[in-house]
Scaffold this active site. Structure first.
Site: not given
Length: 247
Positions: A133-134, A216, A219, A242
């Site tokens: 995702c990062c 985010c 998270c 990240c």
């Protein structure tokens, strides 16, 4: 060392970084930013066709770095990674920073929207594969944006986490292929607060709510009192960065 930035090679940039690191070890944040402006900013651009060849990255936790940079380069480009998952307070801080400090915020976004990512990867990728995702929503947009610059300025500090304890003031960033300047790397939490108080710096409201490190929304959680400030990021997972900063 004088370099035509429009044709600077990786070797040229590595040498600039090495010379800067050697001559500015122990320098103040202002001195580091002045060097950045003289080396990569409008002061270095005459006849090269280059202007604004450095960019300042901010996660909008506060406006300290942006305020510092705007003193030496009014209207400086400021990079914000708009992941689509930010707290409303962070977006509000971004908008206020742009207006109050008169900077040029560049919102770097992923190729896919959150909805498109959910359709392609499955819902809530951040919970299942946070590294991917990062990579999609932070690293890829950052790399694409930085490709247009010769240097970037970040606000990482050595006291933030063990992974950042040896962060240099100036280095060549192998991951992204440009010079990296960390002007407040040596600042303590007390230094930060002193600057915020002295200059009435904008601060993300979440800081006062107990979030010392803000990323985010899905998270980010509040860390336990006295723990690593970044321990609230990806809590419960074997992840502390990240992928933007090797140091």
């Amino acid at each position: 060392m004088s370099v035509d930035l429009s044709s600077a090679t990786e070797g040229d940039l590595r040498e600039l970084a090495a010379r800067g690191a050697a001559s500015l070890e122990g320098a103040s944040a202002r001195e580091l930013l002045q060097w950045t402006e003289e080396t990569f900013g409008s002061g270095a651009s005459e006849g090269t066709g280059y202007r604004n060849s450095f960019i300042v990255a901010s996660n909008m936790q506060d406006g300290v770095l942006v305020h510092l940079a705007a003193q030496v380069h009014p209207g400086v480009d400021v990079l914000f990674l708009d992941t689509g998952y930010h707290f409303a307070e962070t977006i509000g801080t971004r908008d206020a920073v742009e207006q109050v400090y008169g900077v040029n915020v560049i919102n770097a976004r992923a190729e896919a929207s959150v909805a498109e990512q959910d359709a392609a990867e499955g819902k809530d990728l951040f919970a299942r594969e946070p590294n991917r995702c990062c990579a999609l929503r932070k690293v890829a947009p950052l790399k694409k944006t930085l490709a247009g610059y010769k240097a970037w300025v970040t606000g990482i500090r050595r006291v933030e986490a063990p992974t950042r304890a040896n962060a240099p003031l100036i280095s060549f960033d192998d991951a992204f292929g440009l010079v990296k300047i960390n002007p407040i790397a040596a600042w303590s939490d007390e230094d930060m607060q002193s600057y915020i108080d002295e200059h009435s710096i904008l601060v993300n409201p979440l800081v006062d709510e107990g979030y010392p490190s803000i990323g985010c929304a899905p998270c980010t959680s509040k860390p336990a009192p006295g723990s690593d400030p970044r321990s609230g990021r990806w809590a419960g997972q074997a992840k502390t960065e990240c992928g933007l900063h090797a140091s």
